[in-house]
Every structure is written in C-alpha cells, then in structure tokens.
Motif scaffolding. Structure first.
Motif, short mmCIF file in Angstrom:
data_model
loop_
_atom_site.label_atom_id
_atom_site.label_comp_id
_atom_site.label_asym_id
_atom_site.label_seq_id
_atom_site.Cartn_x
_atom_site.Cartn_y
_atom_site.Cartn_z
N GLN A 122 11.99 14.07 79.48
CA GLN A 122 10.76 13.70 78.57
C GLN A 122 9.59 14.39 79.52
N LYS A 149 14.92 15.42 68.64
CA LYS A 149 15.69 14.03 68.71
C LYS A 149 14.93 13.23 69.17
N ILE A 150 14.28 12.30 68.47
CA ILE A 150 13.58 11.29 69.08
C ILE A 150 13.88 11.09 70.43
N CYS A 151 12.85 11.13 71.22
CA CYS A 151 12.95 11.04 72.68
C CYS A 151 11.89 10.18 73.27
N GLY A 152 10.99 9.83 72.76
CA GLY A 152 9.65 9.13 73.27
C GLY A 152 8.52 9.46 72.60
N ALA A 153 7.44 8.90 73.35
CA ALA A 153 5.99 8.83 72.82
C ALA A 153 5.64 10.28 72.43
N HIS A 180 7.38 12.92 71.85
CA HIS A 180 8.59 13.85 71.16
C HIS A 180 7.84 14.97 70.52
N TYR A 181 6.56 14.74 69.76
CA TYR A 181 6.10 15.57 68.74
C TYR A 181 5.44 16.96 69.72
N ASN A 182 5.57 16.84 71.02
CA ASN A 182 5.00 18.06 71.73
C ASN A 182 5.96 18.48 72.72
N MET A 183 7.12 18.67 72.44
CA MET A 183 8.05 19.15 73.46
C MET A 183 8.40 20.51 73.18
#
Lengths: 324, 594
Positions: free
Chosen positions: A175, A290-294, A296-299
């Motif tokens: 994360q 893959k949904i990974c936390g708050a 997620h949209y910027n990784m």
C-alpha cells in the motif's frame, strides 16, 4: 427550513399526481373503458417504439465507436498481445453480428406481431429441427473460440525458458507503491520475505543469501529492453494487489504469501510508442488493478522500454543491493 | 394443511401482517423490504457516480446523504470504496436474491402448483425475519466507527481481514459478516421450503412437465442456493476466525503498519475459491428467476405457447449445472495454476450454448404472436435485449487469454451490470407489473409503466454500454477518480455522460415507486384473470384467503401454455385464445407442446 420546504413541495407533488391520475381514470371509466387494459392505440405506439428503440440503440453503439474509438489502447507493445488482440477481433467478428441479428429479430418481431384483434397467433410450440440448428451452430462457433483461446493462453502462461537470454524482475506491491528488484549479473534473485524488512531494506531481501548481493532494487520506474523476454515475479507484503500493464496486455495479481509470475516480450520502445500515439508525453505504466485500500486509485509506476544498449547502461547505473 | 386452513381466518393485526405464515403476505414483505434495500443501493450508486463524473466537486446531495463521510460535500476515498462495497452487497444479495426469489417464489409456488401454502409456513416466516434482521444489521453497519465494509463486495482478505489496511475492515466488516451469515440462513430456510413444496405439494395432474417455467426456474434456483450458499458461510466463518481468533486460513507473510503479523501458512486464494464457488452460481440464482418470470410473461402476452418448453427446461438445468463448475473464471489472473484457467475457460464458454437456446426460443415465441405490450411485457422484451447485450461480452471475459487485459476493468462492470443486474431487475419489474393484481387485487397504471420502462432501458444502456469502452481503454474499476493518470485524461467526458444517465435513471424509478403505492392503495380493482392467462394462480379468487382456493384445490389437465390453440377448422378450441390448465383435454386433444 430548507428541509421543511422540500418536504412540503414533495407532498404537494405527490398529492397532485394522485389527483391527476384519479381524474384520468374516472375520465376513462366514463368513456366505458376497462382502464387497465392496454388500448389498441397504446399498443400501436409501443410497437412503434420498439422499432425506434432498435434504430436508436444501434445508432448509439455506432456513435460510441466513432466518438471513443480513438481513446482505446494503442497497438499492443508485446509479442503475445498481438495474438490476443487478434483473438479479440475474431471474437468481435462473432459476437457483433450475433448481437445485431438477434436484436433485429427481437424488436422487428415485437413490432410486426403487435396485437391485432382480427388475427390469430400461430400455435407453434416446438420444432426439433430449429432447436437442433441453434444448438449446433453456437457449439461449432464456440469450439473455434475455445481452441484458439486455449492455445493462446497456454503460450502466454508458459514461463520463459531459463536457459534463454531473458531479464528477471521481481515486482513487489505494498500500500500504495511498487518496487522492483533486478536479478543482477548472476541471473538469480536472492531470498526475500517480510521477516527481513528493516529500515532501508523495504523489500525484505535476505542479506545473508549470496544471490542477493548483486540484486538491484529500483523504485519509481522500471526499464525493459526491447525484444528480450522479461520474466516477472510478483509479491505483495500486505494485501492483494494486481500488476496491470495495459499496453502490454499483461496482468497478474500480487498475493501475500504466494509468488505469482507473468512474462512477455516488449516489442515497441517508449520513443516509438510516442510517435505511434502521437503523444510526446506518452509513458507505459504499471498500475494497481485490485482494490487495495483508500489510495488504490493512485498506485502506479512508469515503465520505460528502450534499446538493449540503453537498458544495460541504465542498469549499470543502479546500485547493487550489497552497496546499500 | 388443507384441513387446518380454516383455523387461521380470524387473526389479529400482529399475526396477519407482521408474523404472518401466509406465503402471499410473506411475499409482499420480501418485496417491500427488498425494494427498500434496492432503493438505498441505488441512491448509493448515484452518489458515487457524482464523484466519478465530477471528481472532487462538492455536491449538496453528497453532503446531505453522507454527512461525516464527505467533508464539504466531497466524499473521502475510503468512503467511496465503502459505498461501492455496500452498493454491490445490497443489490446482489438483498434486492436480487432475497427480493426477487423471496417475492416470487413465495407468491407463485403455492399458487401455480396448486398448494394451500408452503410446506412449512413457520420456516417461511423465519426465512423472512432472518432476512429482515440481516437487512437491519447491514444498514446499521453504515453508521459504525470506521465506516461500513470497504473491501469490495467480494471482500477478499487480507484487505477485509485487517483494519490496518482500510478503516472499513473494523467493526463495519464484522457486522457485514454477521449480516451475511444470517442472510445465508434465511436463504437456506427459504430454498429448502421451495424445493420441498414444489416436489411434494403439487395438485392432482400437475406433473413436472406441466409445471410453468417460473416454477422450474424457482426450483433450480433454490437447489443452486442450497448447494452453494453454505460454502460462502464457511468462507465467512473462516474469515471471522482469521479476524478475531488469530487463525491463518487466508493470511500469510504480511507486513503492515510497520510490523510483521504472526499469521503464516494461509492463502487468500483459498478464500477466492470459496467465495466464487458461491459467487458464480449466485449470478444464476439472481438470473434464473428473472428468466422464468419472463418465459411466463412472453408467452402469455404473445398469446402463444412458449417455444420449446422442454428445451427451456433443459437449458435451465444445463445452465445451473455448468454454473457450479465455472467459478475459476473470476480468478484467471490470481496466480491460480494456468491449467485450471484452461479448464474454466472451456466450461465457461459452454454456458453460451444453453443461453443462446433460451434467447432464440424467446424470439421464436414472439414470431407470429399477437403481442400485447403491457408494462410487464415491455420489461420482458427488455430483459431479452439485456441478456443478449451483456451475454455476448461474456465470451470475451470468459476467454482466459482475453481476460488478462480486461480483468477488473470497467469492461467487467459494464458486462455484469447488463447481463445480471439489468436482466434480473427487469425480470423483477416485469414480475411486479404482471402479478401486482395477484398481490394487491388492484391494477397498476399502464401509462406510468410505459414511461418507466422506456426511460429506464434508455438510461440503463446509457450508463452501462459506455463502460465497455472505458474498460477497453484500460480503466480499472473501483478507482475513486481517474484523474491521477494522464492515460485516462480523456475519459472524463465518458464518465460525465454516464453520470447524467444514472441520475435520470434514478429519478425515473420514482415513477415506479409512485405507481406502486398509488395502485396498491387506490388502483382500479382487478378482475380474477386480467391477463387472460392459463396458469393456476388466476383460478384463485382476487381476495386473499388462507389456503388460496375456497373449495377443493383445482385439478390440472394440461400444460400452462395452451394459447391460441385451434381445431382443424382454425377456430379456437375453447372459443377464446387461452385455455386454463384446469380445463380437461378434448377427445382428440394432445397435451403439451405437440
């Protein structure tokens, strides 16, 4: 206060709607109608709307292709991607006609056979011949798709032959960032695990393993040589992530506790792709899918594909793990 | 049961409306609770569509509905995920599983097979009340510390197991798991009851091959539920153990919040297998009742027998069988053994065959029919359209080689919302419009129904069709905003358009809500058989009585699809274009589809 006004307004709307409906129904009853029966006139309008919808639906489909066709991913930048793109086109060639033809039949029949009191519906309850035809035709078409799909899948998922020239990269997700480790001159990745994570050793590489010494850890961007197979190994140290590289038609989940892998041969350098896409700022990316936390949209992490020489030059500049 | 039904006639309010054991009342309870949950799920989707269409902009509506989840009218990123998670959970389970099956299995099974009530009225009542409690807990979880569950409706661990990973994985996730465990109990109680009732309580003459297709669909749905829901329960229990009691079924090698966790040896992929072993049959648990309802309505309103009755039954069975062996197609890129991927591609694409048969049979039923476009018929035709439009893209996603690049993108979101979401909700709307007179003894307003249908179908395609293009451009699902990637800069127009369609679609549902309540209270009274249909429920009186029929249960003499049956002179056999199932066969008449 605003809420009160809103409540009163909604109430008034509902009350007036109720009254309007009531009046309309009384009016219809007065004219001797059974008000819940669909009238001939209404039925004709609905039948016509079936045709209108059919045309509008196809027009909407065509408009989207015309308007957004250019926004789609550019030509595949990996060897296997060319094959899967072809498979995708073959699948389109099968499903778009099916979509169009069945919709024409559906809405055309609905229009054509709208209720007519002077006509009788045909009592036609089954036909073995017809049913056999439309079981067998899809079966044949699917056999083709399945065979093509499976052979592509097997090729894609076969790991790179370790005897052949290739690049071995471990990508680690956490994360909400990516890091990568190149195998270095010995072509082997040293042991790594969450238990070794400490201070600067964020990837948890085992210092005692001799294979680790020449491993090279990079963050922010990875470089790949064009034309040489790249074997990726994926790890995650917290939750499930997914390494998605859309331009290479490549994706694999990063699962804590499990090592996953994917490989491809990059075929187009970043510079060439800038010309193809007519975009000076173009960059290949690796993003989390893959949904990974708050956040997620910027990784994300950039990927640079370059000639073998440039790649080797870049790699030589990166520090070996032992130097840290 | 037939002997005792007279004892129930005098009942006080509490037992007539609240703790009712009458299948007709329980059906209404499921419908209203399901729709209420569905409405909440829809409002959630409209709110996160606002964020996606206009990222970072402040909205009065977001502020009003979300309060502390959205400072200054802009929702927080983790709360966006909570909304997406709860939207999915509510729509899939509460609206389209319990709401759809609970309503129509309850209403139609006893009435269409000729039974006084369900095999066990008490279990049936429990089934509803478990569902109700589960709904309440799920709603309460929206308000707890840390917010509701936020790991996606598929709740993959470790994200769902570790509160350190996302705040919603604290108390919110605990309540989610508790609510789902109760929900599964409700579903099992209901399903067992449906199966037993259908197999044992059919009236004289109602052979399995004379059952209306609705009943076949409900039966197979219930069997699927009984086979697959317990697996989700076990997955949830193991997750509860991992979360609260330190076990490691799904967890291993985790470093989070600056420390290494003690869990070791587990695998999240195990959870994925268990989840999708329910998750995929669940698609058909949602879809099959809708297909059954549509079969009935398309035939009745075309004034023609359903084409290929036996093929329809066979394809329901084939779909159900295949649905249990395809779950791995959700896991092509999880790191599962590629050989398994190949097997699941094969079984997945096979489902296209029975599905195609169903579509062709619907279309042939329309051919040379005499179609009456009641709102129910419109939604049924809409279902056939969405079933095709969403079904064909399944051939892309089900092909492992192609799935690699569109897995978890908006292509998937477009696909399953059309083929499962729209088809099922269209089937549910069709069912409500069609059997409203059976439920409330009154008729719904047609004109409002027409507007409801056309606005809904246009907006629904406006919302979900463009998503395929987003997916093909590589846009991942479950992103709070696409603005962090230059690659997706040009997608904002598409997202804005989708959001506008979503807003209009949401408001159009108010037409339905209004029509529903107005008609239930004030609508014109229905006649006994307003659609001039054959099946048994229309031989029961309009007024609801315990035991359904005042005298003997009628005997059945023919299948349910003798519409427009003519003799050798081309005249209707019965003098009308329908023949009720209770009418004995004529001397030269053959039964069924001959």
């Amino acid at each position: 206060m605003v809420a009160l006004v809103a409540i009163v307004a909604v109430l008034l709307i509902v009350i007036s709607a109720v009254q309007t409906l009531k009046i309309a129904e009384l009016w219809a009853i007065n004219k001797g109608k059974v008000i819940y029966e669909v009238t001939q006139k209404q039925n004709k309008v609905q039948a016509l709307l079936m045709l209108v919808f059919l045309v509008a639906y196809f027009a909407f489909f065509a408009w989207q292709v015309w308007k957004w066709g250019d926004l789609m991913l550019p030509v595949s930048a990996s060897e296997h991607g060319v094959v899967t793109d072809r498979l995708l086109n073959i699948t389109y060639a099968f499903i778009i006609p099916v979509f169009v033809i069945t919709h024409i039949f559906l809405f055309w029949f609905a229009y054509k056979y709208a209720y007519n009191p002077n006509r009788k519906a045909t009592f036609f309850s089954h036909s073995n011949k017809l049913e056999l035809v439309w079981t067998i035709i899809p079966s044949i078409a699917l056999t083709v798709l399945i065979l093509f799909g499976l052979s592509s899948w097997n090729e894609i998922m076969t790991p790179v032959d370790s005897e052949k020239e290739h690049v071995l990269i471990e990508v680690q997700a956490q994360q909400f960032s990516w890091s990568a480790r190149y195998a270095g001159a010995d072509g082997k990745l040293g042991r790594a695990g969450v238990e070794f994570i400490e201070g600067v050793n964020a990837m948890g590489v085992d210092i005692k393993d001799k294979n680790s010494k020449d491993d090279k850890i990079v963050r922010g961007e990875i470089h790949l040589p064009v034309g040489i197979p790249v074997q990726f190994v994926f790890r995650s140290i917290d939750v499930i992530h997914s390494a998605y590289m859309p331009h290479f038609r490549a994706q694999m989940n990063c699962v804590p506790g499990v090592k996953t892998q994917f490989n491809f041969v990059p075929t187009i350098t970043t510079e060439e792709m800038k010309k193809i896409t007519n975009n000076e700022d173009f960059n290949y990316i690796l993003l989390c899918n893959k949904i990974c936390g708050a956040a997620h949209y910027n990784m994300q992490m950039d990927i640079i594909v370059e000639s073998k020489e440039d790649y080797e030059k870049w790699l030589a500049e990166q520090k070996q793990f032992a130097e840290n | 049961m037939s002997a005792t039904h007279h004892h129930h006639e005098e009942q006080d309010f509490l037992f007539k409306y609240i703790f009712s054991q009458d299948h007709k009342m329980i059906s209404k309870q499921f419908l209203i609770t399901g729709f209420l949950m569905g409405f909440i799920g829809m409002v959630m989707s409209t709110l996160f569509r606002l964020q996606l269409g206009f990222p970072g902009e402040s909205f009065w509506a977001i502020d009003f509905f979300l309060g502390s989840w959205a400072e200054n009218g802009v929702m927080a990123p983790d709360k966006y995920l909570a909304l997406v998670t709860m939207h999915g959970t509510i729509m899939v389970f509460f609206l389209l599983t319990a709401g759809l099956s609970g309503t129509f299995s309850n209403l139609l099974i006893p009435l269409q097979i000729g039974a006084r009530d369900m095999a066990s009225g008490f279990l049936n009542m429990l089934s509803y009340w478990f569902f109700f409690v589960s709904s309440v807990i799920m709603l309460i979880s929206l308000g707890v510390e840390g917010g509701a569950a936020s790991a996606g409706w598929t709740i993959y661990p470790p994200l769902s197991a570790l509160p350190q990973a996302i705040p919603g994985s604290g108390l919110g996730m605990t309540l989610w798991l508790v609510a789902m465990a109760i929900f599964i109990a409700s579903s099992l109680l209901g399903s067992l009851n449906y199966i037993v009732t259908i197999l044992n309580l059919r009236t004289k003459g109602m052979t399995m091959t004379r059952l209306p297709l609705t009943i076949w669909a409900f039966l197979v749905t219930a069997i699927l539920g009984v086979l697959s829901f317990p697996v989700l329960l076990s997955a949830a229990l193991l997750l509860i153990f991992d979360r609260s009691f330190g076990t490691s079924f799904y967890l291993s090698d985790i470093y989070i919040g600056g420390q290494v966790l003690e869990h070791s040896g587990g695998s999240p992929i195990l959870f994925e297998h268990l989840f999708w072993f329910l998750g995929h049959p669940e698609v058909y648990i949602v879809l099959l009742p809708a297909l059954g309802i549509t079969s009935e309505i398309v035939s009745t309103m075309s004034r023609k027998p359903i084409f290929g009755y036996r093929a329809m039954v066979t394809s329901i069975l084939a779909i159900a069988f295949l649905s249990v062996i395809v779950w791995g197609h959700h896991m092509f890129v999880t790191g599962m053994n590629p050989f398994l991927g190949a097997v699941f591609t094969f079984t997945t694409l096979l489902i296209a065959i029975p599905s195609a048969v169903k579509v062709f049979n619907y279309i042939t039923t329309l051919w040379k029919g005499n179609i009456i476009f009641s709102p129910a018929m419109l939604f049924s035709i809409g279902l056939v359209s969405t079933f095709i439009s969403g079904g064909v893209t399944g051939l892309i996603l089900g092909d492992s080689a192609l799935d690699i690049n569109i897995h978890d993108t908006y292509f998937v979101v477009g696909h399953f919302h059309i083929v499962m979401g729209l088809s099922a909700i269209f089937g549910m709307f069709a069912g409500v419009y069609h059997w409203f007179p059976k439920m409330f003894g009154r008729m719904m307003n047609n004109t409002l129904g027409f507007f409801h249908f056309w606005i809904t179908i246009v907006c629904a395609y406006g919302v979900f069709f463009p998503m395929h293009f987003l997916g093909l451009a590589g846009v991942p699902r479950r992103y709070y905003t696409n603005s962090e990637f230059p690659l997706f800069e040009n997608m904002i127009d598409i997202n804005e358009l989708v959001t506008w369609f979503a807003i209009v679609a949401a408001f159009a549902q108010l037409l339905f809500v209004f029509n529903f309540f107005y008609s239930a209270l004030r609508g014109p009274r229905s006649s006994q058989n307003p659609w001039r249909a054959n099946s048994l429920e229309w031989t029961a009186p309009v007024e609801h009585i315990h035991g359904n029929w005042p005298g003997e249960i009628p005997e059945v003499h023919r299948w349910a699809y003798d519409y427009s049956k003519v003799d050798e002179n081309g005249e209707y056999i019965s003098g009308e274009d329908f023949i009720s199932q209770v009418v004995p066969l004529g001397p030269n008449e053959k039964d069924g589809g001959h």
